[in-house]
Enzyme design. Structure first.
Site, PDB file in Angstrom:
ATOM      1  CG  HIS A  53      -4.332  -1.383  -0.607  1.00  0.00           C
ATOM      2  ND1 HIS A  53      -4.888  -0.164  -0.546  1.00  0.00           N
ATOM      3  CD2 HIS A  53      -3.892  -1.704   0.760  1.00  0.00           C
ATOM      4  CE1 HIS A  53      -4.918   0.378   0.441  1.00  0.00           C
ATOM      5  NE2 HIS A  53      -4.389  -0.568   1.253  1.00  0.00           N
ATOM      6  CB  SER A 104      -1.080  -0.059   1.134  1.00  0.00           C
ATOM      7  OG  SER A 104      -0.133  -0.111   2.236  1.00  0.00           O
ATOM      8  CE  LYS A 110      -7.255  -0.919   3.159  1.00  0.00           C
ATOM      9  NZ  LYS A 110      -6.373  -1.708   3.797  1.00  0.00           N
TER      10      LYS A 110
HETATM   11  C1  LIG Z   1      -6.198  -2.149   5.151  1.00  0.00           C
HETATM   12  C2  LIG Z   1      -5.617  -3.647   5.249  1.00  0.00           C
HETATM   13  C3  LIG Z   1      -6.064  -4.638   6.104  1.00  0.00           C
HETATM   14  C4  LIG Z   1      -7.256  -4.307   7.067  1.00  0.00           C
HETATM   15  O1  LIG Z   1      -8.399  -4.327   6.496  1.00  0.00           O
HETATM   16  P1  LIG Z   1      -9.743  -3.704   7.282  1.00  0.00           P
HETATM   17  O2  LIG Z   1     -10.976  -4.483   6.571  1.00  0.00           O
HETATM   18  O3  LIG Z   1      -9.693  -2.369   7.074  1.00  0.00           O
HETATM   19  O4  LIG Z   1      -9.469  -4.031   8.656  1.00  0.00           O
HETATM   20  C5  LIG Z   1      -5.566  -5.796   5.982  1.00  0.00           C
HETATM   21  N1  LIG Z   1      -4.307  -5.998   5.247  1.00  0.00           N
HETATM   22  C6  LIG Z   1      -3.767  -4.909   4.614  1.00  0.00           C
HETATM   23  C7  LIG Z   1      -2.768  -5.342   3.621  1.00  0.00           C
HETATM   24  C8  LIG Z   1      -4.477  -3.869   4.226  1.00  0.00           C
HETATM   25  O5  LIG Z   1      -4.044  -2.812   3.505  1.00  0.00           O
END
Ligand SMILES: *Cc1c(COP(=O)(O)O)cnc(C)c1O
Length: 395
Positions: free
Chosen positions: A212, A184, A243
């Site tokens: 992502h 990310s 997301k």
């Molecule tokens: C944002 C993210 C998470 C967490 O996801 P949520 O649904 O917001 O708890 C887990 N792993 C990665 C790689 C992320 O970027």
């Protein structure tokens, strides 16, 4: 004598944060997460969300959420193993399974919970976990909860991964390689075909966290595994529903065996109430929209390409991203913070990311372009980058 209830040890640490210049207040958003938002009372272009497809405030998702509330209520009322498992949760898993082109999909309350619950459930003492050094915090925490031994390999370095496997594989029963699908901070994609080849050579399992990549890569956002055509060769394919999908929740897609086991042993499912029906309803609608058409993912990529090209032409360093994540690398920490602050004063919200989240001297603002942005909004954002960049002599 000091009063224990004053939490002085925390007050001292908070003072340290202020001294280091990293103490902050949370920005406050009034209204839905959109391409343009009212932030702390000012209207600004939003380049900071993970709402890649513009689904978070989409009328179809909102309608589906309301209908789910009408039918199932506001909350699930219990963990799934007692009586919280509603037909809408089963329906969600069924459609996720089809979307991901796997045998099964198992839902959690968040992506974070998914990593915290899955890794410890599928590994045990006598196993080895091999993790990319830049993996997400929730993977790091998930790995800590496992009784398996852990080794780290250098970021996306296939030779280093092979070295770890060669030196250690024999000493363990099972080995599990864990990587983010899309990283990310830089927007680079994991070298999944090479990782999977190595995993098979050394009889290791693979675990890809595609937070992502879900809704972004692959056909209509099916993720990194689909992007590389690796169905059936990645054992645990993790995604978030928070997301690109725009709601909240996480899942792991893979085999029926995986599903059966997690159903009995994943602690966030055994000990935490399942996601509310409104969330499940909205997610089902989002997945239907993606399976009906590629218009959302097409628009996301089109916008990202447009924005990246314009910034690059101006002379900004946009790194080596392969996805809509667009870092603009400024370098020095204080300068990066100032750049982000000046952009905000000029109507563009894009958060600064500095050490220790990224290496020292590689401070950046990370632009998240979405399908919801209009070209006019992106043009205005680019003009603002130009103005502030020139003022600060970055250009
Ligand atoms: C944002 C993210 C998470 C967490 O996801 P949520 O649904 O917001 O708890 C887990 N792993 C990665 C790689 C992320 O970027």
């Amino acid at each position: 004598m000091t009063n224990v209830h004053e939490l002085n040890y925390l007050k001292e640490k908070i003072e340290d944060l202020k001294k280091e210049g990293v103490y902050r207040k949370l920005p406050i958003l009034e209204g839905g997460n959109e391409a343009e938002i009212i932030l702390n009372g000012e209207k600004v272009i939003n380049l900071s969300s993970n709402n890649y497809l513009g689904f978070a405030n989409h009328p179809r998702l909102k309608k589906a959420a309301i209908e789910a509330v009408e039918k199932y209520g506001a909350g699930a009322g219990a963990v799934r193993t007692i009586v919280g498992n509603m037909s809408i949760h089963e329906e969600l898993e069924e459609i996720l399974t089809r979307f991901k082109r796997e045998e099964a999909a198992f839902i959690y309350q968040s992506g974070f919970n998914c990593n915290a619950g899955t890794i410890q459930a599928i590994t045990e003492k006598g196993d080895l976990i091999i993790s990319d050094e830049l993996n997400h915090a929730s993977i790091i925490d998930g790995v800590r909860l496992s009784k398996a031994d852990k080794k780290i390999f250098k970021h996306s370095d296939i030779d280093d991964l092979e070295r770890v496997l060669k030196e250690n594989r024999d000493k363990y029963r099972n080995a599990l390689i864990i990587t983010d699908g899309v990283f990310s901070m830089d927007g680079d994609i994991a070298k999944l075909p090479e990782i999977v080849d190595l995993a098979e050579k050394y009889e290791a399992m693979t675990y890809v966290d595609d937070a992502h990549g879900s809704g972004v890569l692959g056909e209509s956002g099916r993720g990194t595994v689909d992007h590389f055509g690796l169905h059936g060769r990645v054992d645990f394919s993790i995604g978030t529903l928070s997301k690109a999908i725009g709601v909240v929740g996480g899942y792991v897609a893979g085999s029926k065996t995986m599903y059966e086991w997690l159903n009995h042993r994943a602690r966030p499912v055994l000990f935490s109430t399942t996601m509310p029906p409104a969330a499940a309803g909205a997610i089902i609608e989002a997945l239907k929209m993606l399976m009906e058409s590629t218009e959302y993912t097409d628009r996301l990529w089109d916008n990202a390409k447009y924005f990246k090209e314009k910034l690059g032409t101006l002379g900004f360093d946009t790194g080596h991203s392969e996805t809509p994540i667009t870092p603009v690398i400024i370098g020095e920490e204080a300068k990066t913070m100032e750049f982000s602050q000046k952009l905000l004063e000029n109507g563009v919200f894009v958060s600064a990311i500095v050490f220790p989240t990224v290496p020292r001297g590689t401070g950046r603002v990370r632009c998240m372009v979405t399908a919801g942005h209009t070209k006019e909004q992106l043009d205005r954002a680019v003009d603002t980058f130009k103005k502030v960049g020139e003022e600060m002599r970055i250009l």
